[in-house]
Write a protein that holds these residues in place. Structure first.
Motif, mmCIF file in Angstrom:
data_model
loop_
_atom_site.group_PDB
_atom_site.id
_atom_site.type_symbol
_atom_site.label_atom_id
_atom_site.label_comp_id
_atom_site.label_asym_id
_atom_site.label_seq_id
_atom_site.Cartn_x
_atom_site.Cartn_y
_atom_site.Cartn_z
ATOM 1 N N ALA A 8 -38.468 -8.502 7.805
ATOM 2 C CA ALA A 8 -39.632 -8.572 8.318
ATOM 3 C C ALA A 8 -40.855 -8.601 7.448
ATOM 4 N N GLY A 12 -40.143 -4.852 2.361
ATOM 5 C CA GLY A 12 -40.000 -4.447 0.939
ATOM 6 C C GLY A 12 -39.251 -5.688 0.044
ATOM 7 N N GLY A 14 -40.606 -8.300 -1.425
ATOM 8 C CA GLY A 14 -41.499 -8.393 -2.683
ATOM 9 C C GLY A 14 -41.137 -7.399 -3.820
ATOM 10 N N LEU A 35 -48.230 -20.059 -1.771
ATOM 11 C CA LEU A 35 -49.457 -20.410 -0.812
ATOM 12 C C LEU A 35 -50.542 -19.547 -1.232
ATOM 13 N N MET A 53 -52.438 -18.593 7.572
ATOM 14 C CA MET A 53 -51.908 -17.102 7.270
ATOM 15 C C MET A 53 -52.977 -16.102 7.677
ATOM 16 N N ILE A 64 -43.708 -26.231 3.833
ATOM 17 C CA ILE A 64 -42.937 -25.274 3.050
ATOM 18 C C ILE A 64 -41.706 -25.812 2.498
ATOM 19 N N ASP A 84 -37.829 -15.600 -1.532
ATOM 20 C CA ASP A 84 -38.464 -14.207 -1.182
ATOM 21 C C ASP A 84 -39.580 -14.848 0.023
ATOM 22 N N PHE A 86 -38.549 -17.306 2.304
ATOM 23 C CA PHE A 86 -38.083 -18.503 2.661
ATOM 24 C C PHE A 86 -36.374 -18.220 2.653
ATOM 25 N N ARG A 119 -46.743 1.116 6.685
ATOM 26 C CA ARG A 119 -46.820 0.662 5.048
ATOM 27 C C ARG A 119 -47.730 -0.277 4.800
ATOM 28 N N MET A 120 -48.073 -1.174 5.467
ATOM 29 C CA MET A 120 -48.726 -2.387 5.293
ATOM 30 C C MET A 120 -50.342 -1.565 5.062
ATOM 31 N N ARG A 123 -50.727 -0.809 1.453
ATOM 32 C CA ARG A 123 -50.299 -2.077 0.447
ATOM 33 C C ARG A 123 -51.487 -2.197 -0.380
ATOM 34 N N VAL A 132 -46.463 -5.799 -6.400
ATOM 35 C CA VAL A 132 -46.871 -4.916 -4.972
ATOM 36 C C VAL A 132 -46.687 -3.461 -5.393
ATOM 37 N N TYR A 133 -47.687 -2.827 -4.575
ATOM 38 C CA TYR A 133 -47.873 -1.545 -4.782
ATOM 39 C C TYR A 133 -48.117 -0.585 -3.249
ATOM 40 N N ASP A 158 -54.243 -10.401 5.196
ATOM 41 C CA ASP A 158 -53.261 -10.422 6.430
ATOM 42 C C ASP A 158 -52.790 -9.199 6.715
ATOM 43 N N ARG A 167 -47.598 -10.896 12.963
ATOM 44 C CA ARG A 167 -46.762 -11.407 12.136
ATOM 45 C C ARG A 167 -45.515 -10.914 12.492
ATOM 46 N N ALA A 201 -36.289 5.261 0.145
ATOM 47 C CA ALA A 201 -37.392 5.139 -0.951
ATOM 48 C C ALA A 201 -37.031 4.002 -1.876
HETATM 49 P P1 AP5 Z 1 -45.437 -13.432 2.587
HETATM 50 O O1 AP5 Z 1 -46.272 -13.269 1.557
HETATM 51 O O2 AP5 Z 1 -44.042 -13.801 2.541
HETATM 52 O O3 AP5 Z 1 -45.578 -12.139 3.501
HETATM 53 P P2 AP5 Z 1 -44.292 -11.628 4.293
HETATM 54 O O4 AP5 Z 1 -42.930 -12.002 4.325
HETATM 55 O O5 AP5 Z 1 -45.051 -11.317 5.565
HETATM 56 O O6 AP5 Z 1 -43.979 -10.293 3.462
HETATM 57 P P3 AP5 Z 1 -44.818 -9.360 2.750
HETATM 58 O O7 AP5 Z 1 -45.219 -9.989 1.227
HETATM 59 O O8 AP5 Z 1 -45.976 -9.099 3.815
HETATM 60 O O9 AP5 Z 1 -43.854 -8.046 2.729
HETATM 61 P P4 AP5 Z 1 -42.684 -7.719 1.832
HETATM 62 O O10 AP5 Z 1 -41.309 -7.461 2.430
HETATM 63 O O11 AP5 Z 1 -42.641 -8.793 0.537
HETATM 64 O O12 AP5 Z 1 -43.012 -6.281 1.315
HETATM 65 P P5 AP5 Z 1 -43.487 -5.639 0.157
HETATM 66 O O13 AP5 Z 1 -42.594 -5.480 -0.868
HETATM 67 O O14 AP5 Z 1 -45.011 -6.414 -0.116
HETATM 68 O O15 AP5 Z 1 -46.110 -14.436 3.825
HETATM 69 C C1 AP5 Z 1 -47.576 -14.472 4.052
HETATM 70 C C2 AP5 Z 1 -47.902 -15.456 4.955
HETATM 71 O O16 AP5 Z 1 -47.618 -16.938 4.216
HETATM 72 C C3 AP5 Z 1 -47.037 -15.693 6.148
HETATM 73 O O17 AP5 Z 1 -47.293 -14.816 7.216
HETATM 74 C C4 AP5 Z 1 -47.103 -17.330 6.484
HETATM 75 O O18 AP5 Z 1 -48.180 -17.464 7.049
HETATM 76 C C5 AP5 Z 1 -47.042 -17.744 5.214
HETATM 77 N N1 AP5 Z 1 -45.643 -18.230 4.888
HETATM 78 C C6 AP5 Z 1 -44.854 -17.815 3.539
HETATM 79 N N2 AP5 Z 1 -43.517 -18.120 3.707
HETATM 80 C C7 AP5 Z 1 -43.599 -18.977 4.809
HETATM 81 C C8 AP5 Z 1 -42.538 -19.587 5.321
HETATM 82 N N3 AP5 Z 1 -41.328 -19.991 4.636
HETATM 83 N N4 AP5 Z 1 -42.716 -20.491 6.431
HETATM 84 C C9 AP5 Z 1 -43.854 -20.561 6.918
HETATM 85 N N5 AP5 Z 1 -44.989 -19.797 6.662
HETATM 86 C C10 AP5 Z 1 -44.794 -19.141 5.472
HETATM 87 O O19 AP5 Z 1 -43.733 -4.083 0.700
HETATM 88 C C11 AP5 Z 1 -44.933 -3.548 1.862
HETATM 89 C C12 AP5 Z 1 -45.355 -2.559 1.201
HETATM 90 O O20 AP5 Z 1 -44.396 -1.441 1.489
HETATM 91 C C13 AP5 Z 1 -45.926 -2.523 -0.148
HETATM 92 O O21 AP5 Z 1 -47.037 -1.691 -0.045
HETATM 93 C C14 AP5 Z 1 -44.692 -1.587 -0.743
HETATM 94 O O22 AP5 Z 1 -45.147 -0.730 -1.871
HETATM 95 C C15 AP5 Z 1 -44.118 -0.646 0.282
HETATM 96 N N6 AP5 Z 1 -42.831 -0.408 0.246
HETATM 97 C C16 AP5 Z 1 -41.814 -1.312 -0.224
HETATM 98 N N7 AP5 Z 1 -40.538 -0.853 -0.144
HETATM 99 C C17 AP5 Z 1 -40.686 0.548 0.244
HETATM 100 C C18 AP5 Z 1 -39.732 1.569 0.560
HETATM 101 N N8 AP5 Z 1 -38.608 1.523 0.434
HETATM 102 N N9 AP5 Z 1 -40.446 2.729 0.985
HETATM 103 C C19 AP5 Z 1 -41.810 3.022 1.187
HETATM 104 N N10 AP5 Z 1 -42.530 1.819 1.027
HETATM 105 C C20 AP5 Z 1 -41.988 0.663 0.462
#
Ligand code: AP5
Length: 214
Positions: A8, A12, A14, A35, A53, A64, A84, A86, A119-120, A123, A132-133, A158, A167, A201
């Motif tokens: 989702a 995590g 990225g 994007l 987005m 895509i 990541d 896709f 979490r979001m 972020r 990402v932090y 977003d 989302r 963690a």
């Molecule tokens: P995209 O940028 O891909 O966003 P996403 O999939 O929604 O994923 P995120 O980047 O939001 O989350 P992530 O899983 O990478 O989590 P993160 O590591 O950052 O897509 C954005 C938009 O682009 C989509 O909505 C769509 O419109 C479009 N798009 C992209 N790809 C597409 C496709 N294939 N088809 C169609 N449209 C597309 O972690 C989140 C937070 O949690 C951070 O602050 C992090 O520090 C924290 N965190 C991470 N791990 C942990 C942990 N273990 N414990 C505590 N905190 C943690």
């Protein structure tokens, strides 16, 4: 090594992509980052993608698929890559297969929706690199600044709660079916499927990944 990170928004992917890139020396292919780069450059694709987005919707499969096909053909993907964000729909997964793009591992990050919403809210991202932090769980060394460049961190447009919930709804409707899709691929011997507890963690999730990938 060719890997899909499936989960989702906010699960995590990225964060762990950064760890895996460093450990295995393979590039991260983040469709979201691609994007956002197009939006920053103000290209026609970027202008179209921004509206979609910001509304929490998915960009069209056609756009895509074109982006990813072009990216995986580049020289730095010869020894593998990390996908990541896709594929995110069944048609995207089918297009990969039709184009002969195989994967060795599909890794599912399992995190409940309410944890993701929380979490979001904390972020922060470095727009130039996609690093990402999190203000509490994964803070930068200096508040508000990227560890590598010292540049400002931002909050993604977003990441407001209303959009995050949209989302998540789209994830359950259009992306979650890929869990069964890739489990079936694993049963057919075409990939290996792993489900990770993404609520641990950051370092514990990385350790699990290192163990299962070797
Ligand atoms: P995209 O940028 O891909 O966003 P996403 O999939 O929604 O994923 P995120 O980047 O939001 O989350 P992530 O899983 O990478 O989590 P993160 O590591 O950052 O897509 C954005 C938009 O682009 C989509 O909505 C769509 O419109 C479009 N798009 C992209 N790809 C597409 C496709 N294939 N088809 C169609 N449209 C597309 O972690 C989140 C937070 O949690 C951070 O602050 C992090 O520090 C924290 N965190 C991470 N791990 C942990 C942990 N273990 N414990 C505590 N905190 C943690």
């Amino acid at each position: 090594m060719r890997i899909i990170l499936l989960g989702a928004p906010g699960a995590g992917k990225g964060t762990q992509a950064q760890f895996l890139m460093d450990k295995y020396g393979i590039p991260q292919i983040s469709t979201g980052d691609m994007l956002r780069a197009a939006i920053k450059e103000g290209t026609p694709l970027g202008l179209e993608a921004k509206k979609v987005m910001d509304a929490g919707q998915l960009v069209s499969d056609e756009i895509i698929i074109g982006l990813v096909k072009e990216r995986v053909a580049k020289a730095d993907c010869e020894n593998g890559f990390l996908l990541d964000g896709f594929p995110r729909t069944i048609p995207q997964a089918d297009a990969m297969k039709e184009n002969g793009i195989t994967v060795d591992h599909c890794i599912e990050f399992d995190v409940a929706d309410e944890i993701i919403v929380e979490r979001m809210g904390g972020r922060r991202v470095h727009p130039g690199s996609g690093r990402v932090y999190h203000v509490v769980y994964n803070p930068p060394k200096t508040e508000g600044k990227d560890d590598v460049t010292g540049e400002d961190l931002i909050i993604r447009d977003d990441d407001v709660e209303e959009t995050v919930r949209k989302r998540l709804a789209i994830y359950h409707e259009q992306t979650k079916p890929l869990v069964d899709y890739y489990r079936a691929e694993a049963d057919a011997g075409n990939t290996q499927y792993h489900k990770l507890d993404g609520t641990q963690a950051v370092e514990a999730v990385s350790a699990q990944l290192a163990e299962l990938l070797g």
